[in-house]
Scaffold this motif. Structure first.
Motif, mmCIF file in Angstrom:
data_model
loop_
_atom_site.group_PDB
_atom_site.id
_atom_site.type_symbol
_atom_site.label_atom_id
_atom_site.label_comp_id
_atom_site.label_asym_id
_atom_site.label_seq_id
_atom_site.Cartn_x
_atom_site.Cartn_y
_atom_site.Cartn_z
ATOM 1 N N THR A 388 0.824 -1.213 0.000
ATOM 2 C CA THR A 388 0.000 0.000 0.000
ATOM 3 C C THR A 388 0.855 1.258 0.000
ATOM 4 N N LEU A 389 2.163 1.109 0.263
ATOM 5 C CA LEU A 389 3.065 2.254 0.259
ATOM 6 C C LEU A 389 3.710 2.488 -1.103
ATOM 7 N N CYS A 390 3.386 1.658 -2.093
ATOM 8 C CA CYS A 390 3.950 1.827 -3.433
ATOM 9 C C CYS A 390 3.510 3.166 -4.018
ATOM 10 N N ARG A 391 4.454 3.889 -4.579
ATOM 11 C CA ARG A 391 4.174 5.161 -5.241
ATOM 12 C C ARG A 391 4.597 5.058 -6.704
ATOM 13 N N PHE A 392 4.024 5.904 -7.516
ATOM 14 C CA PHE A 392 4.391 5.861 -8.923
ATOM 15 C C PHE A 392 4.792 7.234 -9.426
ATOM 16 N N THR A 393 5.570 7.216 -10.485
ATOM 17 C CA THR A 393 5.915 8.407 -11.255
ATOM 18 C C THR A 393 5.198 8.296 -12.597
ATOM 19 N N LYS A 394 4.619 9.382 -13.065
ATOM 20 C CA LYS A 394 3.987 9.381 -14.380
ATOM 21 C C LYS A 394 4.866 10.152 -15.352
ATOM 22 N N LEU A 395 5.265 9.471 -16.441
ATOM 23 C CA LEU A 395 6.146 10.058 -17.442
ATOM 24 C C LEU A 395 5.346 10.377 -18.698
ATOM 25 N N SER A 396 5.637 11.515 -19.302
ATOM 26 C CA SER A 396 4.989 11.850 -20.570
ATOM 27 C C SER A 396 5.910 12.729 -21.396
ATOM 28 N N HIS A 397 5.646 12.757 -22.677
ATOM 29 C CA HIS A 397 6.418 13.581 -23.612
ATOM 30 C C HIS A 397 5.439 14.191 -24.601
ATOM 31 N N ALA A 398 5.671 15.429 -24.977
ATOM 32 C CA ALA A 398 4.738 16.154 -25.844
ATOM 33 C C ALA A 398 4.530 15.463 -27.184
ATOM 34 N N LYS A 399 5.511 14.709 -27.664
ATOM 35 C CA LYS A 399 5.413 14.070 -28.965
ATOM 36 C C LYS A 399 4.861 12.647 -28.896
ATOM 37 N N CYS A 400 4.534 12.196 -27.721
ATOM 38 C CA CYS A 400 4.004 10.835 -27.563
ATOM 39 C C CYS A 400 2.571 10.915 -27.060
ATOM 40 N N SER A 401 1.607 10.589 -27.916
ATOM 41 C CA SER A 401 0.200 10.696 -27.533
ATOM 42 C C SER A 401 -0.632 9.513 -28.003
ATOM 43 N N VAL A 402 0.016 8.429 -28.422
ATOM 44 C CA VAL A 402 -0.708 7.243 -28.867
ATOM 45 C C VAL A 402 -0.436 6.089 -27.901
ATOM 46 N N ALA A 403 -1.114 4.975 -28.117
ATOM 47 C CA ALA A 403 -1.029 3.844 -27.197
ATOM 48 C C ALA A 403 0.388 3.291 -27.105
ATOM 49 N N ILE A 404 0.851 3.113 -25.862
ATOM 50 C CA ILE A 404 2.129 2.454 -25.592
ATOM 51 C C ILE A 404 1.822 0.992 -25.334
ATOM 52 N N ARG A 405 2.138 0.142 -26.297
ATOM 53 C CA ARG A 405 1.736 -1.261 -26.250
ATOM 54 C C ARG A 405 2.485 -2.066 -25.195
ATOM 55 N N GLN A 406 3.776 -1.792 -25.026
ATOM 56 C CA GLN A 406 4.548 -2.553 -24.050
ATOM 57 C C GLN A 406 5.744 -1.730 -23.604
ATOM 58 N N THR A 407 6.164 -1.976 -22.378
ATOM 59 C CA THR A 407 7.366 -1.359 -21.833
ATOM 60 C C THR A 407 8.364 -2.456 -21.488
ATOM 61 N N ALA A 408 9.623 -2.080 -21.344
ATOM 62 C CA ALA A 408 10.662 -3.034 -20.952
ATOM 63 C C ALA A 408 11.716 -2.293 -20.148
#
Length: 432
Positions: A388-408
């Motif tokens: 329950t103490l897990c926190r997240f960071t949200k990353l974004s870039h102005a040129k990226c606005s479509v679905a991100i299918r997978q991360t690695a």
């Protein structure tokens, strides 16, 4: 993109976007990079998710807790586009390397499999690219292994249901396996036997192949198997169990530390077709050891083990951490007829309501990352005693606005890679 392309230069100083924690009181901007209005482009055919009634207001209230500062911070250091311009569905980092060796990864999209290397200062170098002879092939997934002398091997599969084994050393496809009756959605190698490959398919089954002897060892599915397309599966850390999920909303566990499976694997290594008048006796398992439909209400498109727990996601804006049975149950006293589950935690996020969107864990299972359908990435710090103490960071870039299918993530978690529906590859480097 051509095979002769050497490297893609890193972004200039003005182009780089650094992680900045903003706080204007709204809460939505915490840990976000260069927040901009995102536009949703037309989705591919893999996004036709059934209508889902969203409980958005209730989830937003719970998400406020996650907007506190997370110690994981990343900066965007590079992005490049594959020239086919089609969705890149899969990306996998080669984890079978020693610490300090270069980070090598592969992408799958259109009828192409491309291998890259991450260099210093954000550079990404193209090593090799493979184009399938069938123009209608569309690769969805890949997985890394190695041969008997330690050289890397790459398995890839997709729309046509053919599993191809590629040798980067030989610079060609050296084997292919035909058996599935439809598309292959995910591939995984056994954690202790690099020759055993798991494939899951639209034909409702899972198959385990011996890529050294070119035999199908076992088929999982049938009587009590999945009733629709299998979308994802994973081995646990010692390779004794498999968890699978799919379009039938169900999650199933299969024990493979059984005498039947061990005998089948042994037979696959010793079988000699020249001395036998019958085909190899592939074993079928129609009965999972555990099954539940109580975790998700929609397609379950990604599942991974987290120690003895399971992480699974659907199209409901949350990744759920759970275990079969009650909290005091052990693997030995869980019965196939018992479908009760214990939910430990929900990792919530936003704007990820289409299917075939897959999250990743680093090698040491301390970081988790997932992209959404409008080009943002959520990164969770799992290195805590209380989930329950897990926190997240949200990353974004102005040129990226479509679905991100997978991360690695790289083995040490210092490099985060993402692939999108417009054929882009994004590289983020961790800020120390």
């Amino acid at each position: 993109m051509s095979d002769s392309e050497e490297s893609v230069p890193p972004l200039s100083k003005k182009q780089r976007v650094f992680t900045q924690v903003q706080n204007d009181g709204s809460g939505d901007e915490m840990d976000e990079i260069s927040s901009t209005t995102s536009t949703k482009e037309e989705e591919s055919s893999r996004s036709d998710t059934p209508t889902l009634v969203s409980r958005r207001m209730g989830s937003i209230g719970r998400m406020k807790k996650g907007w506190k500062k997370c110690k994981l911070q990343y900066k965007c250091t590079n992005f490049l586009k594959e020239d086919h311009g089609q969705p890149i569905f899969g990306i996998q980092v080669n984890m079978n390397v020693r610490d300090g060796e270069p980070v090598m990864f592969a992408t799958t999209g259109c009828n192409r499999v491309t291998i890259y290397e991450c260099l210093d200062n954000g550079k990404v170098k193209v090593l090799q690219a493979y184009i399938d002879p069938a123009n209608d092939e569309n690769f969805y997934c890949c997985a890394w292994s190695y041969d008997e002398v330690g050289q890397p091997l790459l398995a890839a599969a997709g729309l046509r249901g053919i599993v191809r084994i590629i040798s980067p050393l030989a610079m060609q496809c050296i084997k292919h396996f035909i058996g599935h009756g439809n598309a292959v959605n995910e591939l995984k190698f056994h954690p202790r036997d690099p020759n055993l490959l798991l494939s899951v398919s639209k034909d409702h089954t899972l198959r385990i192949w011996n890529i050294k002897t070119d035999l199908c060892v076992m088929i999982l599915g049938g009587v009590d198997g999945h009733r629709d397309e299998v979308l994802s599966a994973d081995f646990n850390i010692d390779g004794s169990r498999i968890v699978s999920c799919g379009m039938d909303h169900s999650l199933k566990m299969w024990k493979i530390d059984t005498e039947m499976f061990r005998d089948a694997v042994h037979a696959s290594y010793t079988y000699n077709p020249a001395k036998s008048n019958t085909p190899f006796p592939t074993v079928s398992n129609h009965f999972p050891d555990f099954s539940t439909r109580d975790i998700h209400r929609n397609y379950v498109d990604c599942v991974k083990w987290l120690g003895n727990f399971v992480l699974s996601k659907s199209c409901e804006n949350s990744i759920i951490c759970w275990k079969p049975g009650s909290l005091d149950y052990t693997d030995t006293n869980i019965k196939a007829s018992d479908n009760t589950v214990s939910i430990l935690h929900r990792f919530e996020y936003r704007e990820c309501e289409i299917w075939y969107m897959r999250f990743c864990l680093d090698y040491y299972q301390k970081i988790m990352a997932l992209g959404n359908q409008v080009g943002k990435i959520f990164v969770w710090d799992l290195d805590v005693e209380d989930p329950t103490l897990c926190r997240f960071t949200k990353l974004s870039h102005a040129k990226c606005s479509v679905a991100i299918r997978q991360t690695a993530l790289s083995k040490d978690g210092n490099i985060l890679l993402a692939v999108t529906d417009d054929g882009m590859i994004w590289r983020w480097d961790r800020i120390k």
